[in-house]
Design a protein around this motif. Structure first.
Motif, PDB file in Angstrom:
ATOM      1  N   UNK A  21       0.833  -1.203   0.000  1.00 28.74           N
ATOM      2  CA  UNK A  21       0.000   0.000   0.000  1.00 28.74           C
ATOM      3  C   UNK A  21       0.869   1.255   0.000  1.00 28.74           C
ATOM      4  N   UNK A  22       0.286   2.351  -0.483  1.00 28.85           N
ATOM      5  CA  UNK A  22       0.967   3.643  -0.508  1.00 28.85           C
ATOM      6  C   UNK A  22       0.259   4.569   0.478  1.00 28.85           C
ATOM      7  N   UNK A  23       1.029   5.226   1.339  1.00 27.93           N
ATOM      8  CA  UNK A  23       0.474   6.106   2.365  1.00 27.93           C
ATOM      9  C   UNK A  23       1.089   7.490   2.220  1.00 27.93           C
ATOM     10  N   UNK A  24       0.230   8.506   2.265  1.00 28.13           N
ATOM     11  CA  UNK A  24       0.686   9.895   2.182  1.00 28.13           C
ATOM     12  C   UNK A  24       0.079  10.697   3.330  1.00 28.13           C
ATOM     13  N   UNK A  25       0.877  11.603   3.885  1.00 27.61           N
ATOM     14  CA  UNK A  25       0.400  12.528   4.912  1.00 27.61           C
ATOM     15  C   UNK A  25       0.726  13.937   4.444  1.00 27.61           C
ATOM     16  N   UNK A  26      -0.297  14.754   4.316  1.00 24.40           N
ATOM     17  CA  UNK A  26      -0.141  16.134   3.841  1.00 24.40           C
ATOM     18  C   UNK A  26       0.618  16.189   2.511  1.00 24.40           C
ATOM     19  N   UNK A  27       0.315  15.231   1.623  1.00 21.53           N
ATOM     20  CA  UNK A  27       0.916  15.214   0.308  1.00 21.53           C
ATOM     21  C   UNK A  27       2.304  14.606   0.234  1.00 21.53           C
ATOM     22  N   UNK A  28       2.841  14.145   1.363  1.00 22.60           N
ATOM     23  CA  UNK A  28       4.178  13.562   1.385  1.00 22.60           C
ATOM     24  C   UNK A  28       4.081  12.051   1.516  1.00 22.60           C
ATOM     25  N   UNK A  29       4.769  11.336   0.637  1.00 22.51           N
ATOM     26  CA  UNK A  29       4.780   9.880   0.663  1.00 22.51           C
ATOM     27  C   UNK A  29       5.626   9.395   1.838  1.00 22.51           C
ATOM     28  N   UNK A  30       4.997   8.667   2.790  1.00 22.35           N
ATOM     29  CA  UNK A  30       5.687   8.177   3.985  1.00 22.35           C
ATOM     30  C   UNK A  30       5.777   6.657   3.984  1.00 22.35           C
ATOM     31  N   UNK A  31       5.490   6.032   2.842  1.00 21.04           N
ATOM     32  CA  UNK A  31       5.474   4.572   2.775  1.00 21.04           C
ATOM     33  C   UNK A  31       6.813   3.970   3.174  1.00 21.04           C
ATOM     34  N   UNK A  32       7.894   4.577   2.704  1.00 22.58           N
ATOM     35  CA  UNK A  32       9.216   4.028   2.996  1.00 22.58           C
ATOM     36  C   UNK A  32       9.492   4.015   4.495  1.00 22.58           C
ATOM     37  N   UNK A  33       9.010   5.018   5.221  1.00 19.55           N
ATOM     38  CA  UNK A  33       9.249   5.073   6.666  1.00 19.55           C
ATOM     39  C   UNK A  33       8.503   3.961   7.393  1.00 19.55           C
ATOM     40  N   UNK A  34       7.373   3.497   6.834  1.00 17.92           N
ATOM     41  CA  UNK A  34       6.612   2.432   7.480  1.00 17.92           C
ATOM     42  C   UNK A  34       7.305   1.084   7.363  1.00 17.92           C
ATOM     43  N   UNK A  35       8.253   0.962   6.457  1.00 24.71           N
ATOM     44  CA  UNK A  35       8.976  -0.291   6.280  1.00 24.71           C
ATOM     45  C   UNK A  35      10.154  -0.415   7.238  1.00 24.71           C
ATOM     46  N   UNK A  36      10.488   0.689   7.905  1.00 23.48           N
ATOM     47  CA  UNK A  36      11.608   0.670   8.846  1.00 23.48           C
ATOM     48  C   UNK A  36      11.123   0.151  10.196  1.00 23.48           C
TER      49      UNK A  36
END
Length: 291
Positions: A59-74
């Motif tokens: 899945x792809x997650x964005x907060x305020x227009x910023x892609x945070x998907x990579x941070x969820x994998x850490x």
């Protein structure tokens, strides 16, 4: 069980509630993230996320227009710090264009170690003029749970009070005060030392967030308060050897007790790496024979 039911069960076991996952990675508390979702600030696969939506790998997650998907994998272990906040230090860095802010003072957040994949969240928020034990964590679930228990969390404050005459009767200080249209009651007020007219008192309370009421308590007796330092929050005490402006990480035992108090299951902590000291070989004490 049908094949489709098995697939649905497998998918649900691999997925996780999005607001919970974002909180675990320190984006904010669960309440804050749920509010962001209702405001349309969080997108899941380019669509507005709703509280209760589940996140699955891919899945792809964005907060305020910023892609945070990579941070969820850490995957990082949650951390909790005690910070000795000095009086006058702001918690957050000054916003751009804020003319009233003192840019010469480094904020608490700027003084903390950097986090990978998360950010620091304050449990017991303080104003710039407050000082003492500031508790911070990278786990949004823990921050949210402790904030909900704030009104029932025991605290203690050290207050420096100007006593104008030495024969002042300490026993005359009441255990309650009217503050903000509310009667605030304290467990105890004990003198702890001081010289001349400057005296220190330890004020214990069964409720948190009563810092301003501590001042009001002494002012109701005509006494002036110069400092109020938070020295305890729940079972955590401000270490006496922790300098102002420095932090200390909780021990594994303290961390487990804090999660238990918050009503949460303690995360599995990886074993802390301990540096192994290289031992020097023992000296050769054998007597060398002369040839």
């Amino acid at each position: 069980m049908t094949g489709s039911a098995r697939q649905g069960l497998a998918a649900s076991s691999m997925s996780e509630r999005l607001h919970k996952l974002l909180a675990q990675h320190g984006f904010g508390s669960r309440r804050e993230i749920e509010k962001w979702m209702l405001e349309g600030r969080v997108l899941l696969n380019r669509r507005p996320a709703r509280p209760g939506d589940r996140y699955a790998p891919g899945d792809r997650v964005e907060i305020d227009g910023k892609d945070v998907t990579a941070r969820l994998k850490i995957v990082v272990a949650p951390r909790v710090l005690i910070y000795h906040k000095p009086q006058g230090q702001p918690v957050e860095a000054a916003a751009a264009g804020d003319e009233s802010a003192d840019l010469s003072k480094k904020s608490v957040m700027e003084s903390l170690p950097a986090l990978r994949g998360s950010r620091w969240l304050v449990v017991n928020m303080m104003q710039p003029w407050d000082s003492g034990l500031l508790l911070l964590t990278s786990d949004g679930r823990l921050a949210d749970a402790l904030r909900r228990r704030a009104e029932t969390t025991p605290t203690a404050y050290a207050a420096r009070v100007l006593v104008p005459f030495p024969e002042f009767d300490v026993a005359s200080i009441p255990r309650f005060v009217q503050y903000d249209d509310e009667t605030v009651e304290f467990e105890s007020v004990e003198p702890t030392g001081g010289e001349g007219t400057n005296r220190w008192f330890l004020v214990k309370s069964s409720h948190a967030h009563r810092r301003a009421a501590v001042r009001a308590l002494f002012e109701s007796c005509g006494l002036k308060v110069s400092r109020v330092v938070q020295v305890r929050l729940g079972d955590l005490e401000l270490p006496r050897d922790l300098p102002r402006g420095r932090h200390r990480e909780l021990t594994d035992k303290q961390l487990a007790a804090l999660y238990e108090y918050a009503g949460l299951e303690a995360p599995r902590m990886p074993e802390r790496e301990r540096p192994t000291a290289r031992r020097r070989p023992p000296p050769d004490r054998r007597v060398k024979r002369r040839r």
